[in-house]
Write a protein that holds these residues in place. Structure first.
Motif, mmCIF file in Angstrom:
data_model
loop_
_atom_site.group_PDB
_atom_site.id
_atom_site.type_symbol
_atom_site.label_atom_id
_atom_site.label_comp_id
_atom_site.label_asym_id
_atom_site.label_seq_id
_atom_site.Cartn_x
_atom_site.Cartn_y
_atom_site.Cartn_z
ATOM 1 N N ALA A 201 11.593 -3.789 1.369
ATOM 2 C CA ALA A 201 11.274 -5.186 1.101
ATOM 3 C C ALA A 201 9.861 -5.289 0.539
ATOM 4 O O ALA A 201 8.885 -5.049 1.254
ATOM 5 C CB ALA A 201 11.405 -6.021 2.372
ATOM 6 N N ASP A 202 9.765 -5.639 -0.730
ATOM 7 C CA ASP A 202 8.489 -5.727 -1.435
ATOM 8 C C ASP A 202 8.083 -7.199 -1.533
ATOM 9 O O ASP A 202 8.787 -8.007 -2.116
ATOM 10 C CB ASP A 202 8.638 -5.107 -2.826
ATOM 11 C CG ASP A 202 7.315 -4.978 -3.566
ATOM 12 O OD1 ASP A 202 6.395 -5.761 -3.284
ATOM 13 O OD2 ASP A 202 7.214 -4.100 -4.451
ATOM 14 N N CYS A 203 6.947 -7.540 -0.992
ATOM 15 C CA CYS A 203 6.311 -8.874 -1.004
ATOM 16 C C CYS A 203 7.271 -9.980 -0.589
ATOM 17 O O CYS A 203 7.357 -11.035 -1.240
ATOM 18 C CB CYS A 203 5.644 -9.185 -2.344
ATOM 19 S SG CYS A 203 6.676 -9.198 -3.822
ATOM 20 N N ALA A 204 7.992 -9.759 0.495
ATOM 21 C CA ALA A 204 8.944 -10.751 0.996
ATOM 22 C C ALA A 204 8.227 -11.866 1.744
ATOM 23 O O ALA A 204 7.277 -11.616 2.490
ATOM 24 C CB ALA A 204 9.952 -10.078 1.920
ATOM 25 N N ILE A 262 6.464 -3.516 1.858
ATOM 26 C CA ILE A 262 5.449 -3.279 0.827
ATOM 27 C C ILE A 262 4.839 -4.612 0.428
ATOM 28 O O ILE A 262 5.544 -5.616 0.317
ATOM 29 C CB ILE A 262 6.063 -2.593 -0.414
ATOM 30 C CG1 ILE A 262 6.717 -1.262 -0.030
ATOM 31 C CG2 ILE A 262 4.999 -2.371 -1.488
ATOM 32 C CD1 ILE A 262 7.480 -0.598 -1.166
ATOM 33 N N HIS A 263 3.535 -4.624 0.204
ATOM 34 C CA HIS A 263 2.889 -5.863 -0.247
ATOM 35 C C HIS A 263 1.577 -5.538 -0.953
ATOM 36 O O HIS A 263 0.873 -4.592 -0.580
ATOM 37 C CB HIS A 263 2.603 -6.786 0.936
ATOM 38 C CG HIS A 263 2.819 -8.230 0.641
ATOM 39 N ND1 HIS A 263 3.812 -8.982 1.223
ATOM 40 C CD2 HIS A 263 2.175 -9.080 -0.214
ATOM 41 C CE1 HIS A 263 3.771 -10.223 0.766
ATOM 42 N NE2 HIS A 263 2.774 -10.306 -0.113
ATOM 43 N N HIS A 293 -5.506 -3.957 -4.814
ATOM 44 C CA HIS A 293 -5.650 -4.573 -6.141
ATOM 45 C C HIS A 293 -4.338 -5.089 -6.737
ATOM 46 O O HIS A 293 -4.314 -5.455 -7.914
ATOM 47 C CB HIS A 293 -6.288 -3.596 -7.131
ATOM 48 C CG HIS A 293 -7.498 -2.902 -6.620
ATOM 49 N ND1 HIS A 293 -8.634 -3.570 -6.194
ATOM 50 C CD2 HIS A 293 -7.759 -1.576 -6.424
ATOM 51 C CE1 HIS A 293 -9.539 -2.702 -5.782
ATOM 52 N NE2 HIS A 293 -9.041 -1.492 -5.903
ATOM 53 N N ALA A 294 -3.272 -5.130 -5.955
ATOM 54 C CA ALA A 294 -1.980 -5.562 -6.482
ATOM 55 C C ALA A 294 -1.713 -7.027 -6.151
ATOM 56 O O ALA A 294 -1.869 -7.456 -5.008
ATOM 57 C CB ALA A 294 -0.854 -4.697 -5.925
ATOM 58 N N GLY A 295 -1.290 -7.793 -7.172
ATOM 59 C CA GLY A 295 -0.888 -9.173 -6.981
ATOM 60 C C GLY A 295 0.579 -9.264 -6.617
ATOM 61 O O GLY A 295 1.228 -8.254 -6.291
ATOM 62 N N HIS A 296 1.131 -10.455 -6.716
ATOM 63 C CA HIS A 296 2.518 -10.677 -6.304
ATOM 64 C C HIS A 296 3.492 -9.931 -7.214
ATOM 65 O O HIS A 296 3.466 -10.076 -8.436
ATOM 66 C CB HIS A 296 2.839 -12.168 -6.317
ATOM 67 C CG HIS A 296 4.187 -12.490 -5.776
ATOM 68 N ND1 HIS A 296 4.528 -12.242 -4.457
ATOM 69 C CD2 HIS A 296 5.301 -13.008 -6.357
ATOM 70 C CE1 HIS A 296 5.776 -12.606 -4.253
ATOM 71 N NE2 HIS A 296 6.273 -13.071 -5.383
ATOM 72 N N GLY A 297 4.345 -9.129 -6.597
ATOM 73 C CA GLY A 297 5.353 -8.392 -7.339
ATOM 74 C C GLY A 297 4.800 -7.292 -8.226
ATOM 75 O O GLY A 297 5.524 -6.756 -9.074
ATOM 76 N N ALA A 298 3.547 -6.929 -8.030
ATOM 77 C CA ALA A 298 2.894 -5.980 -8.936
ATOM 78 C C ALA A 298 2.554 -4.645 -8.287
ATOM 79 O O ALA A 298 1.929 -3.791 -8.920
ATOM 80 C CB ALA A 298 1.621 -6.603 -9.513
ATOM 81 N N SER A 299 2.951 -4.431 -7.051
ATOM 82 C CA SER A 299 2.545 -3.210 -6.342
ATOM 83 C C SER A 299 3.012 -1.947 -7.052
ATOM 84 O O SER A 299 2.266 -0.965 -7.139
ATOM 85 C CB SER A 299 3.079 -3.238 -4.904
ATOM 86 O OG SER A 299 2.435 -4.229 -4.145
#
Length: 321
Positions: A201-204, A262-263, A293-299
């Protein structure tokens, strides 16, 4: 989604003028966010700096081009309420008993949000089924489910795989943003199948109520009451569900399937704390990756090597070669 809430917030900004104004704001929020949004594109500035997205595109576009050159077929299923849902099934170069089902984010589609991770998994010998949520892409539906309705669709896709391959596939569920919330919410259903060996689950977000309330407070200094309460009633009447009908926090408390959360640490849309809360609430095998340094959905795009290594190390504990 941030842009879609601007008009709703402006209408709700006169909330102190009375209940009628709050009702207008809530109705506007529903109309701008919940019905099918084929003409709406998410502003990438909400997810990461535009200069970064120009760099990310150098990863995304080649991956998608490669993916579409691979052997695949278009497939459909029927949801429990009769909607026809669409997906694309990509087969690995050699026969495989491993399969990833990918779920995308709000107003997007699977081939947009999941093409890079699918390319990675295909090269690792996994089949990949990339599906469009209800009211998105090629799938039918008038109202977006925000995970609450999609959790049932998720299990319908798993059931499709189980029946087609006679329960011989080891399944990994992968979701980003709304897709991440979907796969976590599905874990709380009593019929969640044991053919699913791991969930990513990425940025849920934790619930649609939580993320909407967060945006109203952060960007418009508006309290959640009464706009969210009124909007919740409107959504239940028109779309068939309420924003608080399901929470990932509740779903993962009793789930036994391993989960990798993941986030991005610079997510300005879905707060990083939501994945941290999900991680703490989860009682089964779990891991948490927070990407600098990762924004939304950008990891994934911010640190490809770290993302792929973490995913590989995690699922190899539960998916057998």
């Amino acid at each position: 989604m941030h842009a879609l809430l601007v008009t709703a917030a402006a209408a709700g900004g006169v909330i102190l003028a009375g209940a009628a104004a709050a009702t207008v704001g809530a109705a506007t929020l529903f109309r701008k966010v919940i019905p099918r949004q084929d003409g709406v594109k998410v502003d990438l500035n909400e997810m990461a700096d535009m200069k970064k997205w120009e760099e990310y595109k150098k990863i995304i576009h080649p991956n998608k081009e490669w993916l579409m050159q691979q052997n695949h077929e278009h497939v459909t299923i029927h949801a429990r309420d009769g909607l026809t849902l669409h997906g694309d099934y990509f087969t690995a170069a050699t026969p495989s008993d491993k399969l990833v089902i990918g779920f995308h984010g709000y107003t997007s589609c699977a081939l947009s949000d999941c093409s890079s991770i699918a390319s990675f998994f295909l090269k690792q010998g996994y089949d990949c089924l990339l599906v469009d949520h209800r009211a998105h892409g090629n799938s039918e539906g008038n109202y977006i489910g925000f995970g609450v309705l999609d959790r049932y669709d998720c299990l319908s896709w798993v059931d499709y795989v189980n029946k087609r391959f006679e329960h011989k596939k080891q399944i990994v569920l992968y979701g980003v943003s709304m897709g991440g919330a979907t796969v976590l919410m599905a874990m709380g259903l009593p019929t969640f199948p044991d053919t699913v060996k791991a969930v990513i689950a990425d940025c849920a977000f934790t619930s649609p109520y939580d993320v909407f309330a967060h945006i109203l407070k952060r960007d418009y200094k508006l309290p959640e009451f009464p706009i969210m309460n009124i909007n919740n009633r409107i959504c239940r009447k028109k779309a068939g569900y309420g924003f608080q009908d399901c929470s990932t926090l509740t779903a993962v408390k009793t789930a036994k399937c391993p989960v990798l959360f993941i986030h991005g640490k610079e997510d300005n849309f879905v707060p990083t704390r939501m994945s941290e809360e999900n991680y703490r609430a989860c009682t089964g095998p779990k891991a948490l990756l927070l990407v600098e340094h990762a924004g939304h959905g950008a990891s994934y795009y911010e640190n490809v090597s770290l993302y792929e290594k973490t995913v590989t190390d995690f699922i190899h504990q539960y998916v057998f070669v």
